[in-house]
Design an enzyme around this catalytic site. Structure first.
Site, PDB file in Angstrom:
ATOM      1  N   LYS A 164       0.936  -1.190  -0.087  1.00 40.27           N
ATOM      2  CA  LYS A 164       0.041  -0.237   0.199  1.00 40.27           C
ATOM      3  C   LYS A 164       0.771   1.251  -0.092  1.00 40.27           C
ATOM      4  CE  LYS A 164      -4.504  -1.607   1.999  1.00 40.27           C
ATOM      5  NZ  LYS A 164      -5.381  -1.458   2.810  1.00 40.27           N
ATOM      6  N   LYS A 203      -7.850 -11.596  -9.827  1.00 43.76           N
ATOM      7  CA  LYS A 203      -9.119 -11.607  -9.006  1.00 43.76           C
ATOM      8  C   LYS A 203     -10.062 -10.762  -9.353  1.00 43.76           C
ATOM      9  CE  LYS A 203      -9.833 -11.235  -4.002  1.00 43.76           C
ATOM     10  NZ  LYS A 203      -9.062 -10.752  -2.686  1.00 43.76           N
ATOM     11  N   LYS A 250     -13.909  -5.007  -8.215  1.00 47.16           N
ATOM     12  CA  LYS A 250     -14.778  -3.713  -8.583  1.00 47.16           C
ATOM     13  C   LYS A 250     -13.988  -2.485  -9.172  1.00 47.16           C
ATOM     14  CE  LYS A 250     -15.873  -2.674  -4.106  1.00 47.16           C
ATOM     15  NZ  LYS A 250     -16.112  -3.963  -3.481  1.00 47.16           N
TER      16      LYS A 250
END
Ligand code: TRP
Length: 363
Positions: A147, A229, A232
């Site tokens: 991240k 994977k 959205k």
């Protein structure tokens, strides 16, 4: 009914104390107390509406676990702000996530479902636990490394201490078991280490949580790029199905699903698209891969894609209806999350008070 959180161990201990003090022979309570159901805790990020991947990977299991465990579930809006959020959108996403979990079958008669920021003990415990967490162990978290690369312009301290808040979520309820995906395993391991360290320093306080290893959720891949994977945030909206997509949209997306240049419906390495469709079909119908192969023997990919689309649309239809009804009834939703925040606070406050005592805060 609600969640049974009777602390039989404590009851027994106080019984022993009483016996020692007054020398009384008390009846053996142990026989009268049914074994306590184990406590499950899990959290989910309010990242907009959920996909079929979230549903088959996690939520469907949250649902089933309610039969055998006391379950406490949480929409983790405090974790969400470790990356930039638009305030109005975060608020909406949190409410949507809450409603969607209810629509998916989280049952407030049996479980607690609350919004993390409503229950102040999480932040309070997080501070205490941060003093039992090492800088070095946080630096080893792979999610932090990922991240901080992805959000290089905002490597805030919250991103770094994220796993401590997650440990607080779990330890504040003395959860026995935590169902988490592979990406959260390392964070759970850290929570265990922190619990053990604290217990070692201050005496037994926390239950050391185990990962819940049960039926694994199905890993759902993108319909357009079946080696990645389902997500959205996929730029191609045909790659993912939302739980609240309508029937036409769902069928259209499945019709366009990417497969391969062969024609055989069988689960085999290299057939990522077909494998994914079979996984989804099997998760919804309960059929084995063998059965599917038999049933679709001689049929084309086109027929199979439509069949999968129809099963998915039919199963998701009642969830969508329930969700639409819930989000239109803001008053009812408010009642649910308010009541559940109070329940969660009651449970976690007991643990936090004990923690405050143990570390030496004046009561
Ligand atoms: N970090 C988890 C995730 O991103 C969400 C989460 C927060 C969680 N607190 C938790 C999961 C406690 C399990 C238990 O998926």
């Amino acid at each position: 009914m609600g969640v049974d959180l009777s602390l039989d161990k404590e009851k027994l201990e106080s019984q022993d104390n009483l016996k020692n003090k007054v020398g009384l022979e008390l009846p053996n309570i142990q026989e009268d107390i049914p074994p306590r159901k184990k406590l499950i805790f899990s959290g989910i990020q309010p990242s907009g509406t959920f996909t079929l991947g979230n549903y088959l990977g996690a939520i469907i299991n949250w649902n089933k676990l309610q039969d055998d465990y006391n379950c406490i579930y949480c929409v983790v809006d405090m974790h969400a702000i470790t990356v930039k959020q638009e305030p109005a959108k975060l608020r909406q996403n949190t409410l949507d996530a809450y409603a969607l979990l209810l629509a998916c079958g989280i049952d407030l008669e049996r479980s607690i479902l609350f919004i993390q920021s409503h229950v102040k003990t999480h932040a309070e415990l997080s501070w205490i636990l941060s003093c039992s967490t090492q800088y070095g162990e946080l630096g080893r978290m792979t999610q932090f490394k990922d991240k901080s690369q992805k959000h290089a312009d905002d490597i805030n301290a919250g991103l770094f201490t994220y796993p401590i808040l997650m440990a607080a979520d779990i330890l504040a309820y003395n959860a026995d078991l935590v169902p988490v995906g592979i990406d959260q395993k390392q964070h759970l391991e850290l929570a265990r280490n922190v619990a053990e360290r604290f217990n070692g320093r201050y005496g037994k306080t926390f239950t050391v949580p185990d990962p819940y290893i049960g039926e694994v959720g199905s890993k759902v891949m993108s319909l357009q790029e079946p080696t990645t994977k389902m997500s959205k945030s996929d730029k191609n909206a045909n790659g993912f199905v939302l739980i609240i997509d309508d029937k036409d949209t769902i069928i259209r997306k499945f019709k366009r699903a990417v497969t391969d240049s062969e024609s055989e419906i069988v689960f085999r390495e290299g057939k990522d698209g077909i494998n994914n469709l079979m996984t989804i079909y099997s998760a919804f119908t309960g059929q084995s891969f063998e059965q599917i192969v038999n049933d679709f023997n001689g049929k084309g990919y086109g027929d199979f894609k439509i069949a999968v689309g129809e099963v998915v649309a039919d199963k998701l239809f009642p969830i969508r209806e329930k969700y639409l009804q819930l989000v239109s009834d803001k008053e009812y939703l408010r009642e649910c999350y308010t009541e559940n925040a109070v329940k969660a606070l009651n449970v976690s406050q007991r643990v936090l008070s004990k923690v405050y005592r143990k570390v030496g805060f004046v009561s």
